[in-house]
Motif scaffolding. Structure first.
Motif, mmCIF file in Angstrom:
data_model
loop_
_atom_site.group_PDB
_atom_site.id
_atom_site.type_symbol
_atom_site.label_atom_id
_atom_site.label_comp_id
_atom_site.label_asym_id
_atom_site.label_seq_id
_atom_site.Cartn_x
_atom_site.Cartn_y
_atom_site.Cartn_z
ATOM 1 N N ARG A 14 9.801 67.697 56.976
ATOM 2 C CA ARG A 14 8.861 66.783 56.311
ATOM 3 C C ARG A 14 9.610 65.609 55.684
ATOM 4 N NH1 ARG A 14 6.066 68.968 50.985
ATOM 5 N NH2 ARG A 14 8.226 68.705 50.348
ATOM 6 N N SER A 15 10.686 65.896 54.999
ATOM 7 C CA SER A 15 11.455 64.841 54.345
ATOM 8 C C SER A 15 12.160 63.946 55.354
ATOM 9 C CB SER A 15 12.475 65.457 53.384
ATOM 10 O OG SER A 15 11.804 66.091 52.320
ATOM 11 N N TYR A 16 12.633 64.528 56.440
ATOM 12 C CA TYR A 16 13.266 63.725 57.483
ATOM 13 C C TYR A 16 12.257 62.718 58.055
ATOM 14 C CZ TYR A 16 15.682 62.310 61.686
ATOM 15 O OH TYR A 16 16.265 61.559 62.670
ATOM 16 N N ALA A 17 11.029 63.148 58.299
ATOM 17 C CA ALA A 17 9.989 62.239 58.806
ATOM 18 C C ALA A 17 9.709 61.134 57.795
ATOM 19 C CB ALA A 17 8.717 63.022 59.130
ATOM 20 N N PHE A 18 9.614 61.483 56.514
ATOM 21 C CA PHE A 18 9.358 60.497 55.457
ATOM 22 C C PHE A 18 10.462 59.443 55.415
ATOM 23 C CE2 PHE A 18 10.084 59.015 51.132
ATOM 24 C CZ PHE A 18 8.818 58.594 50.737
ATOM 25 N N TYR A 19 11.715 59.870 55.297
ATOM 26 C CA TYR A 19 12.815 58.916 55.172
ATOM 27 C C TYR A 19 13.089 58.165 56.468
ATOM 28 C CZ TYR A 19 13.704 60.241 50.398
ATOM 29 O OH TYR A 19 13.573 60.421 49.055
ATOM 30 N N SER A 20 12.860 58.782 57.609
ATOM 31 C CA SER A 20 13.021 58.066 58.882
ATOM 32 C C SER A 20 12.068 56.882 58.962
ATOM 33 C CB SER A 20 12.791 59.007 60.067
ATOM 34 O OG SER A 20 13.819 59.960 60.149
ATOM 35 N N ALA A 21 10.818 57.084 58.553
ATOM 36 C CA ALA A 21 9.836 55.992 58.570
ATOM 37 C C ALA A 21 10.226 54.902 57.572
ATOM 38 C CB ALA A 21 8.445 56.530 58.256
ATOM 39 N N CYS A 84 7.481 48.992 53.218
ATOM 40 C CA CYS A 84 8.075 50.272 52.794
ATOM 41 C C CYS A 84 7.073 51.090 51.989
ATOM 42 C CB CYS A 84 9.336 50.024 51.968
ATOM 43 S SG CYS A 84 10.753 49.520 52.949
ATOM 44 N N HIS A 85 6.343 50.438 51.101
ATOM 45 C CA HIS A 85 5.333 51.143 50.319
ATOM 46 C C HIS A 85 4.302 51.771 51.247
ATOM 47 C CE1 HIS A 85 1.725 51.508 47.716
ATOM 48 N NE2 HIS A 85 2.617 51.920 46.846
ATOM 49 N N ALA A 86 3.834 51.012 52.224
ATOM 50 C CA ALA A 86 2.851 51.530 53.178
ATOM 51 C C ALA A 86 3.426 52.684 53.990
ATOM 52 C CB ALA A 86 2.370 50.408 54.104
ATOM 53 N N ALA A 87 4.663 52.559 54.444
ATOM 54 C CA ALA A 87 5.298 53.635 55.228
ATOM 55 C C ALA A 87 5.461 54.892 54.386
ATOM 56 C CB ALA A 87 6.651 53.167 55.764
ATOM 57 N N ALA A 88 5.835 54.726 53.121
ATOM 58 C CA ALA A 88 6.002 55.879 52.239
ATOM 59 C C ALA A 88 4.693 56.640 52.075
ATOM 60 C CB ALA A 88 6.535 55.432 50.877
ATOM 61 N N LEU A 89 3.617 55.909 51.786
ATOM 62 C CA LEU A 89 2.324 56.562 51.581
ATOM 63 C C LEU A 89 1.780 57.173 52.866
ATOM 64 C CD1 LEU A 89 2.681 55.265 48.844
ATOM 65 C CD2 LEU A 89 0.296 54.585 48.921
ATOM 66 N N ALA A 90 2.058 56.552 54.008
ATOM 67 C CA ALA A 90 1.586 57.074 55.291
ATOM 68 C C ALA A 90 2.355 58.311 55.734
ATOM 69 C CB ALA A 90 1.699 55.995 56.366
ATOM 70 N N ASN A 91 3.498 58.589 55.069
ATOM 71 C CA ASN A 91 4.337 59.710 55.476
ATOM 72 C C ASN A 91 4.528 60.741 54.376
ATOM 73 O OD1 ASN A 91 5.547 59.222 58.338
ATOM 74 N ND2 ASN A 91 5.383 57.223 57.358
ATOM 75 N N GLY A 111 9.131 44.525 43.449
ATOM 76 C CA GLY A 111 9.451 45.905 43.787
ATOM 77 C C GLY A 111 8.235 46.792 43.901
ATOM 78 N N THR A 112 8.493 47.969 44.425
ATOM 79 C CA THR A 112 7.494 49.026 44.508
ATOM 80 C C THR A 112 8.165 50.341 44.149
ATOM 81 O OG1 THR A 112 5.778 50.046 45.870
ATOM 82 C CG2 THR A 112 7.845 49.534 46.976
ATOM 83 N N TYR A 113 7.365 51.273 43.688
ATOM 84 C CA TYR A 113 7.862 52.591 43.305
ATOM 85 C C TYR A 113 6.971 53.645 43.930
ATOM 86 C CZ TYR A 113 10.145 49.677 39.886
ATOM 87 O OH TYR A 113 10.880 48.690 39.300
ATOM 88 N N PHE A 114 7.596 54.695 44.416
ATOM 89 C CA PHE A 114 6.835 55.810 44.981
ATOM 90 C C PHE A 114 7.680 57.058 44.871
ATOM 91 C CE2 PHE A 114 8.606 53.097 48.312
ATOM 92 C CZ PHE A 114 9.482 53.955 48.963
ATOM 93 N N ARG A 115 7.035 58.180 45.101
ATOM 94 C CA ARG A 115 7.735 59.465 45.110
ATOM 95 C C ARG A 115 7.720 60.022 46.518
ATOM 96 N NH1 ARG A 115 9.448 61.209 40.228
ATOM 97 N NH2 ARG A 115 8.534 60.148 38.439
#
Length: 132
Positions: A14-21, A84-91, A111-115
């Protein structure tokens, strides 16, 4: 200054997919991916440091996100921050601050912030003013 940053994760695929995107948008290169060892790393080029790693904690105890620490990635443009914000939320990420100007830091800080899916706080920011 830095050699590398390692973020502990609880679900490596799951994390690999998130960070890859996310890193596809930031144009960071995958330097290694060893799913059998539950870790992967990215960098700006084939021999450059610092590197960013994700993996299961070495002691195999559960990964826990902390309060007060954050990893920030540099973006070349404000559009990259937005993407990046959009990719983070989509993944599987969650929003911790919409993309926008943060003049309390300086006039051009955007900037943007996400978890990430494990709750680690991530920032993507651009320090440049937009092209005219």
């Amino acid at each position: 200054m830095l050699s590398h940053v390692h973020i502990g994760v609880s679900d490596f695929p799951r994390s690999y997919a998130f960070y890859s995107a996310l890193f596809e948008v930031l144009a960071l290169e995958l330097r290694f991916h060893q799913p059998e060892r539950f870790w992967a790393g990215w960098g700006a080029g084939p021999t450059e440091r610092p590197l960013f790693f994700i993996g299961l904690p070495f002691d195999r105890q559960p990964a826990r996100s902390g309060n007060g620490h954050m990893t920030a990635f540099l973006a070349t443009t404000r559009d990259v921050v937005d993407r990046c914000h959009a990719a983070a939320l989509a993944n599987g990420g969650s929003c911790a601050g919409l993309p926008g100007l943060r003049p309390q830091y300086h006039a051009h800080y955007y900037g943007t912030y996400f978890r990430d899916p494990d709750g680690n706080k991530i920032c993507v920011c651009c320090h440049r003013q937009p092209a005219p």
